[in-house]
Every structure is written in C-alpha cells, then in structure tokens.
Design a protein around this motif. Structure first.
Motif, PDB file in Angstrom:
ATOM      1  N   UNK A  10       0.784  -1.191  -0.033  1.00  0.00           N
ATOM      2  CA  UNK A  10      -0.073   0.149   0.042  1.00  0.00           C
ATOM      3  C   UNK A  10       0.882   1.243   0.009  1.00  0.00           C
ATOM      4  N   UNK A  11       0.358   2.187  -0.644  1.00  0.00           N
ATOM      5  CA  UNK A  11       1.164   3.418  -0.950  1.00  0.00           C
ATOM      6  C   UNK A  11       1.732   3.815  -1.954  1.00  0.00           C
ATOM      7  N   UNK A  12       1.159   4.901  -2.726  1.00  0.00           N
ATOM      8  CA  UNK A  12       1.738   5.189  -3.919  1.00  0.00           C
ATOM      9  C   UNK A  12       3.238   5.726  -3.916  1.00  0.00           C
ATOM     10  N   UNK A  13       3.932   6.172  -2.973  1.00  0.00           N
ATOM     11  CA  UNK A  13       5.100   6.978  -2.651  1.00  0.00           C
ATOM     12  C   UNK A  13       6.121   6.029  -2.828  1.00  0.00           C
ATOM     13  N   UNK A  14       5.773   4.413  -2.604  1.00  0.00           N
ATOM     14  CA  UNK A  14       6.889   3.890  -2.481  1.00  0.00           C
ATOM     15  C   UNK A  14       7.998   3.687  -3.648  1.00  0.00           C
ATOM     16  N   UNK A  15       9.174   3.546  -3.614  1.00  0.00           N
ATOM     17  CA  UNK A  15      10.044   3.209  -4.882  1.00  0.00           C
ATOM     18  C   UNK A  15      10.906   2.040  -4.676  1.00  0.00           C
ATOM     19  N   UNK A  16      10.935   1.378  -3.588  1.00  0.00           N
ATOM     20  CA  UNK A  16      11.706   0.212  -3.507  1.00  0.00           C
ATOM     21  C   UNK A  16      10.993  -0.798  -2.299  1.00  0.00           C
ATOM     22  N   UNK A  17      11.237  -2.296  -2.421  1.00  0.00           N
ATOM     23  CA  UNK A  17      10.648  -2.928  -1.540  1.00  0.00           C
ATOM     24  C   UNK A  17      11.846  -4.213  -1.206  1.00  0.00           C
ATOM     25  N   UNK A  18      11.720  -4.795  -0.075  1.00  0.00           N
ATOM     26  CA  UNK A  18      12.369  -5.988   0.022  1.00  0.00           C
ATOM     27  C   UNK A  18      11.570  -7.141  -0.248  1.00  0.00           C
ATOM     28  N   UNK A  19      11.949  -8.280  -0.966  1.00  0.00           N
ATOM     29  CA  UNK A  19      11.027  -9.409  -1.167  1.00  0.00           C
ATOM     30  C   UNK A  19      11.940 -10.591  -0.751  1.00  0.00           C
ATOM     31  N   UNK A  20      11.270 -11.140   0.327  1.00  0.00           N
ATOM     32  CA  UNK A  20      11.797 -12.102   1.120  1.00  0.00           C
ATOM     33  C   UNK A  20      10.831 -13.114   1.317  1.00  0.00           C
ATOM     34  N   UNK A  21      11.287 -14.525   0.987  1.00  0.00           N
ATOM     35  CA  UNK A  21      10.125 -15.645   1.223  1.00  0.00           C
ATOM     36  C   UNK A  21      10.791 -16.800   1.186  1.00  0.00           C
ATOM     37  N   UNK A  22       9.990 -17.717   1.744  1.00  0.00           N
ATOM     38  CA  UNK A  22      10.636 -19.169   2.028  1.00  0.00           C
ATOM     39  C   UNK A  22      10.761 -19.775   0.621  1.00  0.00           C
ATOM     40  N   UNK A  23      10.071 -19.437  -0.708  1.00  0.00           N
ATOM     41  CA  UNK A  23      10.085 -20.092  -1.783  1.00  0.00           C
ATOM     42  C   UNK A  23      11.068 -19.515  -2.702  1.00  0.00           C
ATOM     43  N   UNK A  24      11.983 -18.679  -2.272  1.00  0.00           N
ATOM     44  CA  UNK A  24      13.189 -18.094  -2.902  1.00  0.00           C
ATOM     45  C   UNK A  24      14.547 -18.804  -2.565  1.00  0.00           C
ATOM     46  N   UNK A  25      15.146 -19.372  -3.512  1.00  0.00           N
ATOM     47  CA  UNK A  25      16.294 -20.065  -3.496  1.00  0.00           C
ATOM     48  C   UNK A  25      17.225 -19.632  -4.363  1.00  0.00           C
ATOM     49  N   UNK A  26      18.787 -19.708  -3.907  1.00  0.00           N
ATOM     50  CA  UNK A  26      20.121 -19.420  -4.537  1.00  0.00           C
ATOM     51  C   UNK A  26      20.241 -20.374  -5.773  1.00  0.00           C
ATOM     52  N   UNK A  27      20.827 -19.985  -6.944  1.00  0.00           N
ATOM     53  CA  UNK A  27      20.974 -20.357  -8.168  1.00  0.00           C
ATOM     54  C   UNK A  27      19.945 -21.015  -8.874  1.00  0.00           C
ATOM     55  N   UNK A  28      18.859 -20.286  -8.754  1.00  0.00           N
ATOM     56  CA  UNK A  28      17.593 -20.412  -9.429  1.00  0.00           C
ATOM     57  C   UNK A  28      17.149 -19.150  -9.964  1.00  0.00           C
ATOM     58  N   UNK A  29      16.677 -19.195 -11.146  1.00  0.00           N
ATOM     59  CA  UNK A  29      16.192 -17.840 -11.945  1.00  0.00           C
ATOM     60  C   UNK A  29      14.667 -17.649 -11.656  1.00  0.00           C
ATOM     61  N   UNK A  30      14.340 -16.200 -11.498  1.00  0.00           N
ATOM     62  CA  UNK A  30      13.218 -15.942 -10.992  1.00  0.00           C
ATOM     63  C   UNK A  30      12.683 -14.664 -11.965  1.00  0.00           C
ATOM     64  N   UNK A  31      11.669 -14.764 -12.257  1.00  0.00           N
ATOM     65  CA  UNK A  31      10.935 -13.772 -12.754  1.00  0.00           C
ATOM     66  C   UNK A  31       9.938 -12.671 -12.185  1.00  0.00           C
ATOM     67  N   UNK A  32      10.574 -11.488 -12.149  1.00  0.00           N
ATOM     68  CA  UNK A  32       9.847 -10.636 -11.158  1.00  0.00           C
ATOM     69  C   UNK A  32       9.060  -9.514 -12.032  1.00  0.00           C
ATOM     70  N   UNK A  33       7.807  -9.337 -11.560  1.00  0.00           N
ATOM     71  CA  UNK A  33       6.684  -8.438 -12.299  1.00  0.00           C
ATOM     72  C   UNK A  33       6.363  -7.455 -11.308  1.00  0.00           C
ATOM     73  N   UNK A  34       6.236  -6.071 -11.516  1.00  0.00           N
ATOM     74  CA  UNK A  34       5.734  -5.024 -10.835  1.00  0.00           C
ATOM     75  C   UNK A  34       4.684  -4.489 -11.415  1.00  0.00           C
ATOM     76  N   UNK A  35       3.419  -4.377 -10.752  1.00  0.00           N
ATOM     77  CA  UNK A  35       2.295  -3.799 -11.174  1.00  0.00           C
ATOM     78  C   UNK A  35       1.723  -2.596 -10.527  1.00  0.00           C
ATOM     79  N   UNK A  36       1.692  -1.615 -10.929  1.00  0.00           N
ATOM     80  CA  UNK A  36       1.071  -0.341 -10.190  1.00  0.00           C
ATOM     81  C   UNK A  36      -0.365  -0.058 -10.151  1.00  0.00           C
ATOM     82  N   UNK A  37      -0.788   0.100  -8.770  1.00  0.00           N
ATOM     83  CA  UNK A  37      -2.256   0.211  -8.697  1.00  0.00           C
ATOM     84  C   UNK A  37      -2.727   1.390  -8.754  1.00  0.00           C
TER      85      UNK A  37
END
Length: 740
Positions: free
Chosen positions: A353-380
């Motif tokens: 929430x909040x339209x003034x944000x310009x960065x965020x930390x993505x941390x989750x249990x399903x993120x592993x090293x040496x694996x490719x991830x596709x990251x998408x950003x949608x503005x609301x």
C-alpha cells in the motif's frame, strides 16, 4: 544442590594443562562464618575421577543454611596451585525439579483467556517459589512468556490466545530468593475453541492468455494470502469466491470456486461486471467478504524496474514512479522452470500500500539461490491496474552444472557447422553470458571463438581438408565457467562443388580413351578423313592392264539402260602415234599437247600425223581431292588417214573407256550417235554407230566428209555429261570444251 537428594555438585574449568602426568586434583570444603573470612572446619575432600572436572559432596558432609567455602587444588611434581575460594550457602544454590502441569481450559467460554493448573515439584513444598509459563502455537518457533506466577496461586490465568489454535505450554520454577531455575516441565498441548474468522483476505488477480484463438471467454486467476492465525479464529476449512451480483431468480450469487487452495481459475464473459466476493470459513462460520474488482482499464506501467540480490533468499526491488499517481503496487515473483515457464505452481506475490514507495525487500521461503526468478511489478490506480514490468534475477550465481552438447550438422572441406540445444534453466545456475568454442586439429594450434548466449549455431571456417579436429564448448556465467565434452569431427577430402568437376574430368578422360580406341581400330579411315590420300595416276596400274591394241579387243555390246557404277573424274585421250595427251579434267589447266594449246597447234602445223598404231604409255592426271576412291577413264582413239577421229574403213571401236580393275568398255564400238542421258546417277548409254557411207571422189572430198562427221561428233560430245571437255585429236574446233 539438588533439592531432592540434597547432594551438592561443584564444577570447574582448568585454565591450562600442566603437560605433566600424575597431576592430582582435589575439591576441598570448609565451614565458615557469614562473611567467609575464617575457615572453621574442613570437610572430607572430594577426589574426581581422572579427566572429570566436577565432583559431588554428599548430604552428610554439608552444613545447610550457613556459608561454606569451596576450593579446587591442583598438584603435580613441580608444585601445587589453588583456585579462588567460592563462598555460598548450599540452600542458595539449590535447583528444583520442574513443576507439573495438570490442566488447561478456557475461562470463560468463547474468549481468548485460559486457566493453567500446576503443582510444584517434590522437596519444594515449604519453599517460596517464583515460576514462569511459556506457550506457542504448534508449528511456530517463538515462545510467549508469562511471568510472576507464585506458589500461592496454583492456577495461572492468561488471555490473548488465538481462537481455534493448538498450543504448546511449559512451566519452570526457582526458590526465592534467587537460585537456579528448574528445567522446563514436559509440554502440555491445548486447543482453544473456535469462532468465525474476523479478518479480511488479502487478494490479487491476473488475466491469463485465452485457451484458443476462437475462445471468447476470459481466463482469470484469483490469488489470496492465507488468513492470519489471529484472524482465522480456528481452522480454515476453505475459501469461497462468488460474483457480487446475482441474476433474477437466484437465491444466492453464482459460485466461481470453492477450494482449500490459495488460488483458483475461472472464466468470465467479456463485458461482464467483474466484481467478486471472497470469504474464508471455519466450523463457526464465514469471514467478512473481501471485494475484488477486476478492472478492464489498464494504466501505464512504471518506467523502469531494477532488481539486486540481498542475500540467499531475498531481493531488493526498486523502480521509478509512474507518470500517473498510484495508490499502491503489487510485486509478483515465480521460479522459472522448463516444465512450468509461467510459474503458476510456485508463484509468490505481495501487495504494497502507498503510492509513494519506490523500493521493497522481497523475502520468502520459496526463493532459493542459483535459481532463475521472473519478477513483475504492477502499479495500482484508483480505477485500474497498470501494465506490468518484468525482470529476471538470481540471488546467487555459480558455474553452470553442464554445457550444451555439440552436434555437427554440415561438414565440408574447410568448414564445420555446429549446433547445440540450450541448457535447461534449472542447470544454468546463472545468466549465460557467452559460449566459447575451442577446436584443434592435427599438428595445429588451439583456436577459439566467443559466441553470444542467444545463438545456437556456429560455423568454424578455415579448416584443412581430410583432417581430424577436436571441438569442445565452455559455458560462462557471472559465477564461473564449465567445460563440456569433446566432439571429434573429420573434414571432407572433397565437397559438392568438387564432385561435378571430378565427374566431368573423369568423363572427359573416358571419352578421350574411347576416341583413341576408335582411332586405333579405324586408323585407316581416320587417316583418310584427316589426311586424304590422293592416288597418283602416274604410279597407277592403268598402263599394266590396258590392252596393247585396244581397237582389236572384242568388247561386248552395252546393255540398254545399264547403270554405270563408275564416276569418271578425268579423261585421257591417247593417240596411235604413241603420244598421250590430257584432253579434259575439271579444274586443270590445258596441258601441253592438248588440242587448243599453242604447242599443239604448232606441232600439228609442222609435223604430219603418223599412221595408226598401238598407244604408247598413257599420261595420267588427277581430277580432284576426294575421300572416295578416284576413278579414271582412258579414251583411246584409233588412227586414221589424215588424222581423222575414226577411220571410215575400220569398223572396230574407235573409243573405249578402260576402268580400273575392269576390262568392260565404257563406249561401244560404233559411235554413230551420242546422246546424253541426264539421270542421276548418269548412265553410259552407248549405241552402235552405223557404218558411214564412203563418199565418192578423191582424197580431198573424203577429208571434207570426215571433217563434217567429226564436227557432228564434236557437237554431240558437248551435250554428253561424262564427255564434256574431251578434246579429240585432229578437231581444232573442240578446244573450247576444256573450259566447260
């Protein structure tokens, strides 16, 4: 000191090893006053087993409720050393046994408060105790502590627990004033009662590609976060998604999905009102519905998105704000695999929430090293969702697990085309920066070429024909390089461009050999074709087979319409005086002695004609150069008085034609009438001439008569094709026939 056995155990640690064998360790104890300034009475020493740094005094050696001094002495061959003395009352260092938990229950009903009934350990009944209670939801790591539980309250109440949650509870105690804490009691399990969920679901949606080109239905994937335990108020039995409106005649809205998963997919007709109610329910009822609006309008995306690794399982995501004011952002991430390129099974997302944000930390249990991830950003936006921006990222990279397998597609004399399949994304371990191809031939230096990571073919040039080469590939990422297996290939000795030349050269050689063989077999004919042999009449056998007296040879009369197989190329006129003169030959100039030549005229004027006699050696001349065998004819004239063509007194043939290899006369014995027959090929049609009547009178009249006959014969010769140009001796008027 153990509160049950009342035995006292002391422990120590040696600062250093004496490095000498035979060291002796002794634990000593002494009675003392309150301030421990005087050692009043020593107790029996405690000798620990070898290698043990603890020793226990029995209850009989202790003096309770008064201070005692304890000290460790270490002695070896070089001397003895003592530790600092420890002064304490044995009852102040007592460690109680853990208490026992008997019962846990909710007080009152349908609240978040519980009452815990407990009992102190044996041996601490007459002691003043201080206890602690800890609890946690089953499956979690952290504990919640409850302090200030005393022995005067055998039931410990506590509030703030979640509804419908299974908990683990433990308790411990210590003697007052301060002493050692007891161990935690065995775990007690308890499940709180449930009530209807109280929170709302955090939901998100995205459109999926249509099932086919003819499909008009819109595939929508609805996503939501699991409800938090403090909001679930029990075990969530499922999630229910319905349309926010219902058609006339329906008692309740149409159900889109009812599932225990945290996502579902359904189809909607284009243009329909896309408002969805989503609820979670347990055994006590559903939660308040969450309204999800599926906006048709798509706003502008963010100008740029950047991703950098934070640690092994997290990303920093930053972006530039869009041109229109945003109300929030949604970040999606999924692991890219070869079997699931869209990442529907391993999809993670978060709503910011909040339209003034310009960065965020993505941390989750399903993120592993040496694996490719596709990251998408949608503005609301207030009335829509912006187009997404995508970026691929790794938290950590290393060398690829394997390299592509090389295959040789096309090999020529000097080139080799290589092809390879890309590495599976699960085996890349990072972004492939490039491929390096190495090749080396027999007695050659190593060569290499760098190929872009997006390429899957490469052509090696400048190779030598008919040579073996070893080829291998190296794949590189930012984390390292990996070499592949070696491919052996052999260049060709010739390629497709050489085969037509070789075939043509071989065919030409075969053709030349065939021609040479034919030339050797047909050497005489080939020699005649290239170097025609022109027979020399002077060396022919004509003079040998010609009869000595031709006018006396009995020649058979010619048959009517007999076809002559002879082609006469030249005619020779031989006179009885032994002189032979060439009278006619095509393309030949007038020869000496022929009628019409100056030499002949002078000779005729000076010398008288000799009488008839046998012909001398005939003089021969060629007619023309020809590939065919040349035919020659010889005309012999019998001498008459006064040089006449034929003697009127002699009825023997006056003209004969002698052909090579034959004695058949060409002309009959009588030449009364000469008539040309123009039939191809020409026929020698000769008729016998009737005997000319002898004129009456003297020699002068007879000479005139002979001249008239010779003129008539000459006129007939001009019309006969085979005898054109024949010059008869004694007829000066036929000299012009040589030019015909």
């Amino acid at each position: 000191m153990n509160a049950t056995t009342m035995n006292l155990t002391c422990q120590w640690a040696l600062d250093q090893d004496s490095l000498l064998t035979g060291s002796r360790i002794t634990l000593k104890g002494f009675r003392s006053r309150r301030d421990c300034d005087v050692r009043l009475e020593a107790i029996a020493d405690c000798i620990p087993p070898a290698g043990q740094n603890s020793c226990t005094f029995p209850r009989q050696s202790l003096h309770l409720y008064q201070n005692m001094i304890f000290q460790v002495t270490v002695e070896n061959a070089l001397g003895a050393v003592e530790s600092e003395p420890l002064c304490t009352d044995p009852m102040d260092v007592v460690k109680l046994d853990p208490p026992a938990l008997w019962e846990v229950q909710s007080v009152p009903e349908e609240t978040d408060c519980v009452s815990v009934e407990w009992e102190a350990a044996t041996g601490s009944v007459h002691m003043e105790l201080a206890c602690e209670l800890r609890y946690r939801p089953e499956g979690e790591q952290g504990w919640q502590l409850v302090h200030n539980i005393t022995s005067s309250s055998p039931k410990a109440p506590h509030c703030g627990l979640f509804f419908g949650t299974r908990y683990q509870l433990q308790m411990r105690c210590q003697r007052l004033p301060a002493s050692y804490w007891s161990e935690w009691s065995p775990t007690k399990h308890f499940t709180t009662h449930e009530k209807a969920p109280s929170g709302e679901l955090d939901a998100w949606w995205r459109r999926k590609p249509p099932a086919g080109p003819a499909s008009r239905a819109q595939e929508v994937q609805l996503l939501w976060k699991p409800m938090k335990p403090n909001e679930a108020n029990g075990k969530i039995l499922g999630y229910w998604a319905t349309l926010s409106t219902r058609t006339p005649g329906q008692k309740r809205p149409a159900t889109l999905c009812n599932t225990t998963e945290t996502h579902c997919t359904f189809s909607l007709t284009p243009g329909a009102l896309m408002r969805i109610h989503l609820v979670a329910y347990n055994s006590r009822g559903p939660s308040q519905p969450t309204l999800v609006s599926l906006f048709e309008k798509q706003g502008p995306p963010v100008p740029k998105i950047r991703v950098s690794p934070h640690d092994r399982s997290s990303f920093w995501v930053s972006w530039d704000p869009p041109g229109a004011p945003a109300t929030g952002y949604v970040i999606e991430w999924h692991r890219v695999t070869s079997g699931d390129p869209l990442g529907d099974r391993d999809l993670g997302w978060t709503k910011l929430p909040g339209g003034d944000l310009t960065q965020a930390l993505i941390q989750a249990e399903n993120i592993w090293p040496y694996q490719p991830y596709n990251i998408s950003l949608y503005p609301l936006y207030k009335d829509g969702v912006g187009m997404p921006q995508h970026v691929a990222a790794y938290t950590l990279q290393k060398a690829p697990s394997e390299t592509p397998k090389l295959q040789a597609w096309s090999i020529t004399k000097t080139t080799a085309e290589l092809h390879w399949e890309p590495i599976l994304v699960e085996r890349q371990n990072g972004f492939i920066t490039n491929y390096t191809i190495f090749w080396i031939g027999t007695d050659e230096d190593m060569n290499s070429a760098v190929v872009n990571a997006s390429e899957d073919t490469f052509t090696i040039t400048g190779l030598w024909p008919a040579r073996r080469y070893e080829v291998h590939m190296m794949a590189s990422t930012a984390g390292g390089q990996t070499n592949g297996t070696t491919l052996m290939l052999y260049t060709k000795a010739m390629d497709g461009t050489d085969i037509p030349f070789v075939y043509g050269l071989t065919g030409l050689l075969l053709l030349m050999i065939i021609v040479l063989v034919i030339c050797f077999q047909k050497s005489k004919r080939m020699k005649t074709q290239f170097w025609p042999s022109v027979p020399d009449p002077a060396n022919s056998s004509l003079g040998r087979w010609a009869p000595a007296v031709l006018h006396q040879e009995n020649l058979p009369p010619p048959k009517a319409c007999e076809l002559s197989p002879v082609v006469v190329s030249a005619l020779l006129v031989a006179e009885a005086d032994g002189k032979t003169r060439l009278c006619w030959g095509q393309g030949e100039p007038a020869q000496e002695g022929c009628p019409g030549s100056p030499e002949r005229d002078a000779h005729d004027a000076e010398a008288p004609r000799p009488s008839r006699g046998p012909p001398a050696a005939a003089r021969r001349a060629s007619y023309m150069n020809s590939a065919e065998a040349l035919q020659y004819g010889l005309l012999l004239g019998g001498g008459g008085g006064g040089g006449s063509y034929c003697s009127q007194r002699d009825a023997s043939p006056c003209l004969v034609s002698v052909r090579p290899g034959s004695t058949r006369p060409l002309l009959g014995s009588s030449l009364a009438a000469l008539s040309p027959v123009l039939l191809p090929p020409y026929e020698n049609l000769l008729w016998p001439l009737p005997p000319s009547p002898q004129p009456e009178g003297g020699p002068a009249r007879r000479r005139r008569h002979v001249q008239e006959e010779e003129g008539a014969a000459a006129a007939a010769l001009t019309d006969f094709p085979l005898l054109r140009g024949v010059m008869l001796d004694g007829d000066e008027d036929l000299s012009h026939l040589r030019g015909l």
